[in-house]
Write a protein that holds these residues in place. Structure first.
Motif, PDB file in Angstrom:
ATOM      1  N   PHE A   8       0.861  -1.176   0.000  1.00 48.08           N
ATOM      2  CA  PHE A   8       0.000   0.000   0.000  1.00 48.08           C
ATOM      3  C   PHE A   8       0.902   1.232   0.000  1.00 48.08           C
ATOM      4  N   ILE A   9       0.649   2.142  -0.928  1.00 47.97           N
ATOM      5  CA  ILE A   9       1.472   3.346  -1.048  1.00 47.97           C
ATOM      6  C   ILE A   9       0.602   4.598  -0.975  1.00 47.97           C
ATOM      7  N   CYS A  10       1.075   5.575  -0.208  1.00 44.59           N
ATOM      8  CA  CYS A  10       0.476   6.914  -0.234  1.00 44.59           C
ATOM      9  C   CYS A  10       1.625   7.917  -0.201  1.00 44.59           C
ATOM     10  N   THR A  11       1.317   9.134   0.050  1.00 49.25           N
ATOM     11  CA  THR A  11       2.339  10.168   0.004  1.00 49.25           C
ATOM     12  C   THR A  11       3.280  10.072   1.208  1.00 49.25           C
ATOM     13  N   GLY A  12       2.753  10.252   2.419  1.00 46.42           N
ATOM     14  CA  GLY A  12       3.594  10.333   3.611  1.00 46.42           C
ATOM     15  C   GLY A  12       3.837   9.037   4.340  1.00 46.42           C
ATOM     16  N   ASN A  13       3.084   7.989   4.014  1.00 48.12           N
ATOM     17  CA  ASN A  13       3.179   6.701   4.711  1.00 48.12           C
ATOM     18  C   ASN A  13       3.092   6.908   6.220  1.00 48.12           C
ATOM     19  N   SER A  14       2.087   7.695   6.625  1.00 45.68           N
ATOM     20  CA  SER A  14       1.894   7.933   8.052  1.00 45.68           C
ATOM     21  C   SER A  14       0.479   7.604   8.513  1.00 45.68           C
ATOM     22  N   ALA A  15      -0.462   7.455   7.570  1.00 42.49           N
ATOM     23  CA  ALA A  15      -1.853   7.244   7.975  1.00 42.49           C
ATOM     24  C   ALA A  15      -2.532   6.164   7.128  1.00 42.49           C
ATOM     25  N   ARG A  16      -2.998   6.523   5.921  1.00 42.65           N
ATOM     26  CA  ARG A  16      -3.805   5.603   5.103  1.00 42.65           C
ATOM     27  C   ARG A  16      -3.098   4.305   4.765  1.00 42.65           C
ATOM     28  N   SER A  17      -1.870   4.392   4.292  1.00 41.95           N
ATOM     29  CA  SER A  17      -1.148   3.170   3.916  1.00 41.95           C
ATOM     30  C   SER A  17      -0.798   2.345   5.152  1.00 41.95           C
ATOM     31  N   ILE A  18      -0.511   3.012   6.249  1.00 44.82           N
ATOM     32  CA  ILE A  18      -0.223   2.319   7.518  1.00 44.82           C
ATOM     33  C   ILE A  18      -1.477   1.595   8.004  1.00 44.82           C
ATOM     34  N   LEU A  19      -2.622   2.286   7.989  1.00 45.21           N
ATOM     35  CA  LEU A  19      -3.880   1.650   8.393  1.00 45.21           C
ATOM     36  C   LEU A  19      -4.184   0.443   7.504  1.00 45.21           C
ATOM     37  N   SER A  20      -3.925   0.582   6.214  1.00 39.57           N
ATOM     38  CA  SER A  20      -4.175  -0.508   5.265  1.00 39.57           C
ATOM     39  C   SER A  20      -3.262  -1.693   5.532  1.00 39.57           C
ATOM     40  N   LEU A  35       2.458  -4.673   3.224  1.00 38.44           N
ATOM     41  CA  LEU A  35       3.559  -3.754   3.463  1.00 38.44           C
ATOM     42  C   LEU A  35       3.041  -2.361   3.119  1.00 38.44           C
ATOM     43  N   SER A  36       3.768  -1.334   3.528  1.00 36.04           N
ATOM     44  CA  SER A  36       3.370   0.020   3.132  1.00 36.04           C
ATOM     45  C   SER A  36       4.607   0.877   2.936  1.00 36.04           C
ATOM     46  N   ALA A  37       4.406   1.961   2.188  1.00 33.97           N
ATOM     47  CA  ALA A  37       5.496   2.896   1.923  1.00 33.97           C
ATOM     48  C   ALA A  37       4.905   4.214   1.440  1.00 33.97           C
ATOM     49  N   GLY A  38       5.768   5.224   1.329  1.00 26.02           N
ATOM     50  CA  GLY A  38       5.325   6.529   0.860  1.00 26.02           C
ATOM     51  C   GLY A  38       6.221   7.070  -0.233  1.00 26.02           C
ATOM     52  N   SER A  39       5.637   7.891  -1.103  1.00 33.18           N
ATOM     53  CA  SER A  39       6.434   8.535  -2.147  1.00 33.18           C
ATOM     54  C   SER A  39       7.264   9.669  -1.556  1.00 33.18           C
ATOM     55  N   MET A  58      -5.664  -4.141  16.817  1.00 35.87           N
ATOM     56  CA  MET A  58      -4.742  -4.485  15.732  1.00 35.87           C
ATOM     57  C   MET A  58      -3.326  -4.096  16.126  1.00 35.87           C
ATOM     58  N   SER A  59      -2.386  -4.974  15.837  1.00 29.60           N
ATOM     59  CA  SER A  59      -1.000  -4.751  16.207  1.00 29.60           C
ATOM     60  C   SER A  59      -0.409  -3.538  15.482  1.00 29.60           C
ATOM     61  N   THR A  60       0.399  -2.792  16.214  1.00 29.20           N
ATOM     62  CA  THR A  60       1.129  -1.664  15.630  1.00 29.20           C
ATOM     63  C   THR A  60       2.633  -1.950  15.621  1.00 29.20           C
ATOM     64  N   ASP A  61       3.017  -3.147  16.033  1.00 29.52           N
ATOM     65  CA  ASP A  61       4.426  -3.527  16.065  1.00 29.52           C
ATOM     66  C   ASP A  61       5.038  -3.442  14.674  1.00 29.52           C
ATOM     67  N   GLY A  62       6.182  -2.803  14.590  1.00 25.38           N
ATOM     68  CA  GLY A  62       6.926  -2.749  13.341  1.00 25.38           C
ATOM     69  C   GLY A  62       6.437  -1.727  12.329  1.00 25.38           C
ATOM     70  N   LEU A  63       5.371  -1.015  12.627  1.00 23.19           N
ATOM     71  CA  LEU A  63       4.877  -0.013  11.677  1.00 23.19           C
ATOM     72  C   LEU A  63       5.827   1.176  11.661  1.00 23.19           C
ATOM     73  N   ALA A  64       6.207   1.612  10.466  1.00 26.53           N
ATOM     74  CA  ALA A  64       7.125   2.740  10.323  1.00 26.53           C
ATOM     75  C   ALA A  64       6.894   3.409   8.981  1.00 26.53           C
ATOM     76  N   SER A  65       7.139   4.710   8.940  1.00 31.71           N
ATOM     77  CA  SER A  65       7.047   5.467   7.701  1.00 31.71           C
ATOM     78  C   SER A  65       8.346   5.259   6.925  1.00 31.71           C
ATOM     79  N   LYS A  66       8.207   4.792   5.666  1.00 36.02           N
ATOM     80  CA  LYS A  66       9.386   4.494   4.865  1.00 36.02           C
ATOM     81  C   LYS A  66       9.141   4.807   3.400  1.00 36.02           C
ATOM     82  N   SER A  67      10.210   4.918   2.648  1.00 30.64           N
ATOM     83  CA  SER A  67      10.122   5.260   1.225  1.00 30.64           C
ATOM     84  C   SER A  67       9.798   4.035   0.386  1.00 30.64           C
ATOM     85  N   TRP A  68       9.034   4.259  -0.668  1.00 29.20           N
ATOM     86  CA  TRP A  68       8.707   3.176  -1.595  1.00 29.20           C
ATOM     87  C   TRP A  68       9.917   2.773  -2.426  1.00 29.20           C
TER      88      TRP A  68
END
Length: 168
Positions: A8-20, A35-39, A58-68
């Motif tokens: 799942f990719i969005c711009t900031g990888n802080s909300a929508r893609s993380i939730l997904s 997995l998720s990432a941001g542009s 829902m687990s939040t373990d390992g969630l982080a904002s990262k580049s695609w």
């Protein structure tokens, strides 16, 4: 294709893609790996996203904002599906990705863009309800046996699920 790997990719990888990512990993165990990432990653997961996930167990373990970019490098995990969740209506730039995976766009408004502190929690609940509805529809697909074109059409149909349907 087991498990089916979805990015799942969005711009900031802080909300929508993380939730997904967290939602699909929670409900799709065994069949899916999300997995998720941001542009343009923000570098942090929005606290309201973490609160929303925790509220539903829902687990939040390992969630982080990262580049695609990490998924376009040699040695990156092979992807089966890439879903962008940017909001074209808000003129967000969604990345253009190339690869053998099936691509779909499930745009939704960024709840992190909500400036009213009182409305922030509701914006995250509403966005997450839509994500849950779309992920539930994905889970109902026989992705293991679908032809590429069939999967593409099914993913694009899921993208048309609206806020109204998510809260119904």
């Amino acid at each position: 294709m087991h498990p089916c790997r979805v990015l799942f990719i969005c711009t900031g990888n802080s909300a929508r893609s993380i939730l997904s990512e967290a939602t699909l990993n929670h409900v799709g165990k065994g069949r899916f790996e999300a997995l998720s990432a941001g542009s343009q990653p923000s570098g942090r997961v929005h606290p309201a996203a973490l609160e929303q996930l925790a509220a539903l167990g829902m687990s939040t373990d390992g969630l982080a904002s990262k580049s695609w970019d990490r998924f376009a490098q040699a040695g990156a995990p092979a992807l089966d599906i890439v879903i962008t969740v940017c909001d074209n209506a808000a003129n967000e730039t969604c990345p253009v990705l190339f690869g053998p995976f099936v691509k779909s766009h499930w745009g939704l408004p960024d709840p992190a863009a909500t400036r009213d502190a009182e409305a922030l929690g509701e914006a995250f609940r509403k966005a997450h309800a839509l994500i849950i509805r779309r992920v539930t529809a994905l889970l109902q697909l026989p992705v293991e046996t679908m032809h590429r074109d069939e999967l593409q059409q099914a993913l694009d149909r899921i993208a048309t699920i609206t806020d109204d349907e998510a809260t119904a």
